[in-house]
Design an enzyme around this catalytic site. Structure first.
Site, PDB file in Angstrom:
ATOM      1  N   GLY D 147       2.850  16.129  -8.808  1.00  0.00           N
ATOM      2  CA  GLY D 147       4.272  16.358  -8.994  1.00  0.00           C
ATOM      3  C   GLY D 147       4.625  16.486 -10.473  1.00  0.00           C
ATOM      4  CB  CYS D 148       7.356  18.277 -12.172  1.00  0.00           C
ATOM      5  SG  CYS D 148       8.765  17.800 -11.158  1.00  0.00           S
ATOM      6  CG  PHE D 149      10.103  13.272 -12.836  1.00  0.00           C
ATOM      7  CD1 PHE D 149      10.342  13.180 -14.198  1.00  0.00           C
ATOM      8  CD2 PHE D 149      11.193  13.492 -11.989  1.00  0.00           C
ATOM      9  CE1 PHE D 149      11.632  13.292 -14.711  1.00  0.00           C
ATOM     10  CE2 PHE D 149      12.484  13.618 -12.499  1.00  0.00           C
ATOM     11  CZ  PHE D 149      12.700  13.516 -13.862  1.00  0.00           C
ATOM     12  CB  ALA D 150       3.675  12.554 -10.582  1.00  0.00           C
ATOM     13  CB  ALA D 152       6.103  14.242 -17.503  1.00  0.00           C
TER      14      ALA D 152
END
Lengths: 337, 337, 337, 337
Positions: D147-150, D152
């Protein structure tokens, strides 16, 4: 002084919300009801969330007759239908923000004022641009509130029309996302609209008719050819217009025309400095700037599409209709930054 | 294939930075030096901070002669001065991104090529709009890279000029903040520019001269009257143009003119759908849309001001000058959202 | 009722401009002078261009003693200097928007009140957060107006401090470009700031001291450890804060603490719905939202940095000092969209 | 070298579009088909309008087996369903961008590979974070793309996990509008999102599980307590994270941990300067900045949510699976401004 009692229909939309914001602080008016079928029973701040802590008014699906004026903030085509399907007493003034009654060809509404269908009345809607029709507005029973682009373009051209100087005009305008309402659409999606520009309704925008009507009211018997290219802008509020045309007068002569024309009009101001959109955002003002090179004249004008282009002008019209100071409730702090 | 060795002067500005970004990934070119007096000794990523981790090149205050082409990314008026005060060997091609050499009246540079002042040479700068002058560019030793507004406006009008159809044109354009460079100014302050629009240089923009020159190159002996109103937009990158004019041809005939004119030109594309700015941001493309109502024609065009309007077109010109595929190093992923 | 006569020093900046906007429409105050050396003689609207058509006041370099209250909108460090180099009569109240007098360790000013240096007086500055110090403000002669981040963070934490519940707090905040003033800087350039986010002054923001002072005023004798990471946001106005901490109370118990604490405070409102920044932009409100998962509590708070975080709160303090309704002149229409 | 043949399912969404943009210019891959039921028969540029003039590929509703790898760009929950209802030959590698297979508890897919239901196979999905699992990815047949937040957040914390230093972590992150997909929603409306900030899914974001799994992979047997407050930002692309925690090591020691950990990883870069979001927008990079005050450490990290947070990382994984240079096709020009 007794406060004007106001009813609002279509209070959950953008223009309805702005009207509520203005009327909550208006010194001589008070909101009697805010009608919204879909939000009936909810407090206003469930939809207009900035109003939290300011008012306990709930949306209602009921119409009360104990009002002095009714604002119609419904969609285009819906205002006429609303009058047809709801009995509004003859003594209640109506201010319609849609385009249903703006043209002289559709400015009349005929219909019953009692549930039994008796007592057909005729309502005539005055085109509510105070800089053009102030006297008629002051004695009007019904107002067709102008369109947003129409307001900004007309205010930029009216003094020239009065002087009989209009022929071919080339106008470009840019509008914020609130101009398209709160409906969800590809072009209102943030991912699309941010940092973007697009033309739409090129040469065919629906406001051209009301603009033409007003210009011919002042410069009758002419052929005025207005080419208008509207753009979608990547901001939320405001309209900026540049109109280019041939004009043989000097810039000073033209400025004098404008200053004379708008001398009694508080909200429309001629600027000697370069104008910009944020001067007027969140206010009821229109600022105008004039520039000339050779025989070409360029007129820039800017308004807030939701205020001078909609709800602010509607309140201005209400003030005029009820004999108040035109600016009552419209001393607004610009957002500016 | 031996790589083209590139020198860049003025590498710390916006166009210099974009040029570096493009050339770092160019398959047939390599950066020999990036000249910047104020940043000498610093790695490129101290200024162009996205380049962190990509290159170890340092800015330098030294010029090397071991290059094939020199890009001048200095300010307007600085390019000519740079050539006057620095000896650039006659065999080195020059691509200048400023407006110093764009007009035929100032397209020549005469000066020494040795420090002792001997061997005066003359450089002639070809106006580097590939859609107009591809053959001259292919054999050019020096290029005057077009202005950003000039590129977008010309690409929207060239096919009409070639068909001899231009007379009066009314053009509005909007540009992002990078169009004004990285200098600090009131109108580049975020608090001012966000959500704002303003006209500037109304009817007097400095690109009008080069636009006129190109249009007359194709439609000689005419009077072409172009009224241009530029706007500052509240976005960083890109130019969107709408030009309105009378035209008696049908929309289909006009589209055919455009498709024929641009048939061999990879980057300029006629769209049947409504175009918008973000289609081309971060690419070297120009998209064009044509609309007609009555006898009025509206041409919309959009480019990225820093790419097709500056550094991308400069690389395109370099490709042509060195016999490469015009698109080398310019297959760019649009930012799009 | 006689109007309060107001002098403003530093009237050309952001907070000075906002103060002017508020006071022009304040029912019980009037502006006597707006001091600005660099703009002396210019009308206010040359700087604050939205004021065109609203007022004929000119900036002045003269100070008049015929005022009731003086607002200092100068930069940090400049307020104390201003008092030292200008004689302000002892009876004139002072509201300082800088950080010069916010901490108890620097809340006193000693200086002469006559040009001959006689009659040394001492001014004591009450920390002007009405939700914390309303009674002291009502009787204060001088106010140190809180910082913007400090206001938003404190309003999110005061009820917990009063309940003795603070220990370790982890706070992130984001602020608009106006928080940094109108000075030109790389990080205020539109090309940089648009669509960008950056942390700055990580764990070391200058507002930590005044926050700590207020929290310990309510929860004395504790060790409160506040880790604050401020971010630059890509918008112009507003502050949004999320603070996370351990808390064993239930969400309902915590909400009750907050509602009790803020029960007499018109501008600070606890929301059961998800709050967002634009609820409060261009208003003097603070909205607060509470969420809990396990033993973790998150407090969100939002204000307009220039209003509740600066000039609005300054007017609120003036209202309290002069016995007016706290909300006079602060019934502001949110920009909202 | 033979090009990798690629199929894309869900090609009309944001991540599908970005994948197409990347693969069109990839030196060692070619798109065999782009599957989209709703857009079948349309050229890609009808949806991804920047692609006009670049490719003649049409969306198709047919799946071809003549591919080497299939990318699933469908919504969460849809990838598993797609595999269940479509026969994908066992030899075809699968890279799934949804969250269907990211956790070890759901990393297996069992199902038939022939239409007659025979030959049940099991696919095991390796969690595709190259900085964590490069070797497993190189030999993987199936990838669950993070995932994207994951991405970063993990990239900001992995070196600390490897050193066994994680305990309590307080993280705030902000994401652009593309993080929520192209679905229309109130919070994706431009009028709402412009100039706005809001928290959502406070302490409950669905990426917490995959983050926790990765951290425990490196720091097994620990209790790691991560409090994550996500914010909606008023920009389109990118994620910026600040994580705060106690750490007794010196800043230099911590920087060494990070530089060692990421030494072989091209896309993740430790910056000594203050990082900002636009350094990485439109690239596959992650930049990380470390700051310390007292015993508190703050780790800032930034990525493009659609590239390193989705489609870019998916291509990076494809490169690793097929033995290519990790950076092939990912030398992207940052938008930067």
């Amino acid at each position: 002084m007794k406060k004007i009692k106001v009813g609002i229909v279509g209070g959950a939309g953008y223009t309805g919300g702005e009207l509520i914001r203005l009327l909550l602080h208006h010194p001589h008016a008070e909101i009697s009801f805010v009608h919204s079928k879909s939000n009936s029973g909810n407090p206003l701040h469930k939809v207009h969330q900035d109003l939290i802590g300011e008012t306990g008014i709930l949306f209602t699906s009921e119409l009360s007759e104990d009002i002095d004026v009714l604002f119609l903030c419904t969609g285009h085509g819906e205002a006429r239908k609303f009058l047809e399907s709801n009995i509004i007493a003859a003594n209640i003034k109506v201010i319609d923000l849609s385009n249903d009654f703006r043209l002289s060809s559709n400015a009349f509404y005929h219909g019953p004022v009692k549930a039994n269908g008796e007592d057909i009345i005729t309502r005539y809607f005055v085109y509510g641009l105070p800089e053009l029709n102030k006297e008629q507005i002051q004695s009007a029973q019904n107002i067709a509130n102008p369109g947003c682009f129409a307001t900004a373009i007309q205010l930029g051209l009216l003094p020239l029309a009065k002087a009989g100087l209009l022929e071919e005009i080339y106008t470009t305008g840019i509008t914020g996302s609130t101009g398209a309402g709160q409906g969800l659409a590809t072009t209102s999606h943030f991912s699309w609209r941010a940092n973007n520009i697009q033309a739409y309704k090129t040469l065919t925008h629906q406001h051209l008719a009301e603009i033409g009507q007003s210009l011919l009211q002042l410069q009758s018997g002419s052929n005025i050819d207005l080419s208008f290219v509207p753009w979608r802008g990547d901001f939320t509020r405001g309209i900026f217009i540049s109109s280019t045309l041939h004009c043989d007068l000097s810039l000073e002569e033209i400025k004098k025309l404008y200053k004379d024309f708008y001398s009694g009009h508080h909200f429309t101001i001629i600027s000697d400095d370069a104008i910009f959109l944020k001067q007027v955002v969140n206010t009821n003002k229109c600022v105008i700037q004039l520039e000339k090179a050779g025989t070409k004249l360029v007129v820039h004008s800017a308004i807030d599409n939701l205020l001078k282009g909609a709800s602010g002008q509607a309140v201005q019209n209400m003030n005029l209709m009820f004999g108040l100071d035109e600016t009552a409730g419209l001393h607004l702090k610009a957002n500016y930054f």
